[in-house]
Design an enzyme around this catalytic site. Structure first.
Site, mmCIF file in Angstrom:
data_model
loop_
_atom_site.group_PDB
_atom_site.id
_atom_site.type_symbol
_atom_site.label_atom_id
_atom_site.label_comp_id
_atom_site.label_asym_id
_atom_site.label_seq_id
_atom_site.Cartn_x
_atom_site.Cartn_y
_atom_site.Cartn_z
ATOM 1 N N GLY A 48 0.880 -1.178 -0.082
ATOM 2 C CA GLY A 48 -0.078 -0.048 -0.101
ATOM 3 C C GLY A 48 0.763 1.224 0.079
ATOM 4 N N ASN A 52 4.067 1.705 2.248
ATOM 5 C CA ASN A 52 5.506 1.915 2.044
ATOM 6 C C ASN A 52 6.086 3.110 2.005
ATOM 7 O OD1 ASN A 52 4.875 -0.709 0.911
ATOM 8 N ND2 ASN A 52 4.405 -0.070 -1.108
ATOM 9 N N PHE A 116 -6.449 -5.240 -8.390
ATOM 10 C CA PHE A 116 -6.602 -4.562 -7.041
ATOM 11 C C PHE A 116 -8.029 -4.599 -6.741
ATOM 12 C CE2 PHE A 116 -6.795 -0.672 -4.184
ATOM 13 C CZ PHE A 116 -5.660 -1.000 -3.534
ATOM 14 N N GLN A 168 -1.785 5.250 -9.722
ATOM 15 C CA GLN A 168 -2.800 4.353 -10.473
ATOM 16 C C GLN A 168 -4.265 4.776 -10.135
ATOM 17 O OE1 GLN A 168 -0.607 3.379 -7.760
ATOM 18 N NE2 GLN A 168 -1.684 1.769 -6.446
ATOM 19 N N ASN A 191 4.457 8.919 -12.646
ATOM 20 C CA ASN A 191 5.625 8.417 -13.488
ATOM 21 C C ASN A 191 5.225 8.845 -15.116
ATOM 22 O OD1 ASN A 191 3.374 6.813 -14.640
ATOM 23 N ND2 ASN A 191 3.784 5.044 -13.113
ATOM 24 N N GLY A 251 8.275 3.418 -6.765
ATOM 25 C CA GLY A 251 7.908 4.975 -6.623
ATOM 26 C C GLY A 251 7.586 5.443 -5.303
ATOM 27 N N ASP A 252 7.165 4.615 -4.241
ATOM 28 C CA ASP A 252 6.874 5.156 -2.937
ATOM 29 C C ASP A 252 8.337 5.222 -2.193
ATOM 30 O OD1 ASP A 252 4.310 4.521 -3.386
ATOM 31 O OD2 ASP A 252 4.316 2.414 -2.743
#
Length: 316
Positions: A48, A52, A116, A168, A191, A251-252
């Protein structure tokens, strides 16, 4: 004073496909897509975006506040947060739901296909930014749609600078909603794919979008990242990892570096470089929360990559 991390807490079921999706997904047959991937490697991780990001902020020495929702199956995650010393004041249990869960399949090119289930995340709007005391900086990371919109508005109303990180969740919003979020945010991170989608949805160029925030950060994987600020573009190179194991959560980790740098008053080049170091450290480990470098190790990686001391502007 704390960094408030609004976003998801989730369990990640991560599978590795020992081939490349492009060998099995035929563009000319996409209208009758019916594929199965054999995934001999499978594991379950704590994940999550909020979990993260907060995890890596803790490694850096921060005491972040997590604002998230969890379901009836959250006991193992709560126990982990307690072991890590991460506060749970604003981790809300939503009875009758599952904690959000991601089912991620990664191929040999590090492409990912994810399914998800949002579960308790759909109730993230029950949490309010004003319930957190002593917040100096925040981030609105992927979460339930209404929760993200609400937290954007609440940060703005409280006058707390924050990063808008649609991730996302970006397809959930209209172009008008995205522009409103950018208008209220101080910073935005996406991104390269999300950057293109953001441009398509809003009808604006990247340069035009960057003028709506103090800084727009675009991550580009192994090609590094770009920070648009004050009418200029700062190119941040990627940092060579020890090995490439799993991109989940990179990314986190990068965003945690940005938040830490902003909290410390670093300039954008230093923020981006620290973020790149953390992304490189993370990708060498499976899952979003299994990298565990010390502050000294992070500083050593930064020095090796960029030839300068990391903590010279901080009280270490």
């Amino acid at each position: 004073m704390s960094i408030l991390v609004c976003g998801s807490i989730a369990y990640d079921t991560i599978m590795v496909f020992h081939d490349r999706f492009r060998h099995h997904i035929l563009p000319e047959q996409i209208h009758i897509l019916n594929v199965a991937f054999l995934v001999p490697d499978l594991r379950r991780e704590f994940g999550g975006c909020a979990g993260n990001i907060a995890y890596t902020l803790k490694l850096l020495g921060e005491e972040p506040l997590i604002m998230a929702t969890v379901g009836d199956d959250a006991a193992p995650y709560r126990e982990r947060l307690a072991r890590l010393g991460l506060r749970q004041d604003h981790v809300r249990h939503v009875p009758g739901t599952y904690t959000a869960q991601a089912f991620i399949t990664t191929d040999l090119d590090d492409n990912q296909i994810t399914a998800f289930h949002p579960g308790a995340m759909n109730h993230s709007h029950l949490n309010k930014v004003e319930e957190a005391v002593g917040v100096r900086l925040g981030i609105v990371a992927p979460d339930g749609r209404e929760g993200m919109l609400g937290h954007v508005a609440q940060f703005a109303e409280a006058g707390i600078p924050f990063i808008f990180d649609p991730g996302q969740g970006l397809p959930m919003f209209s172009g008008e909603e995205l522009l409103e979020c950018l208008q209220r945010a101080r910073y935005c991170t996406v991104n390269d794919y999300e950057a293109r989608l953001l441009c398509e949805k809003t009808g604006l160029t990247l340069d035009a979008l960057a003028r709506r925030v103090d800084a727009l950060v675009v991550t580009r994987g192994a090609e590094g990242s770009q920070i648009y600020t004050d009418g200029c573009r700062i190119d941040i190179p990627s940092v060579r990892p020890d090995r490439v194991v799993d991109p989940t959560g990179c990314g986190d980790a990068y965003r945690a570096g940005l938040l830490y740098g902003l909290a410390q008053g670093y300039d954008w080049q230093r923020c981006g470089r620290l973020a790149a170091v953390l992304g490189a450290i993370k990708i060498a480990h499976r899952g979003g929360q299994n990298h565990a470098p010390s502050r000294a190790e992070i500083a050593a990686r930064y020095l090796a990559a960029f030839g300068e001391e990391l903590w010279q502007q901080a009280n270490d």
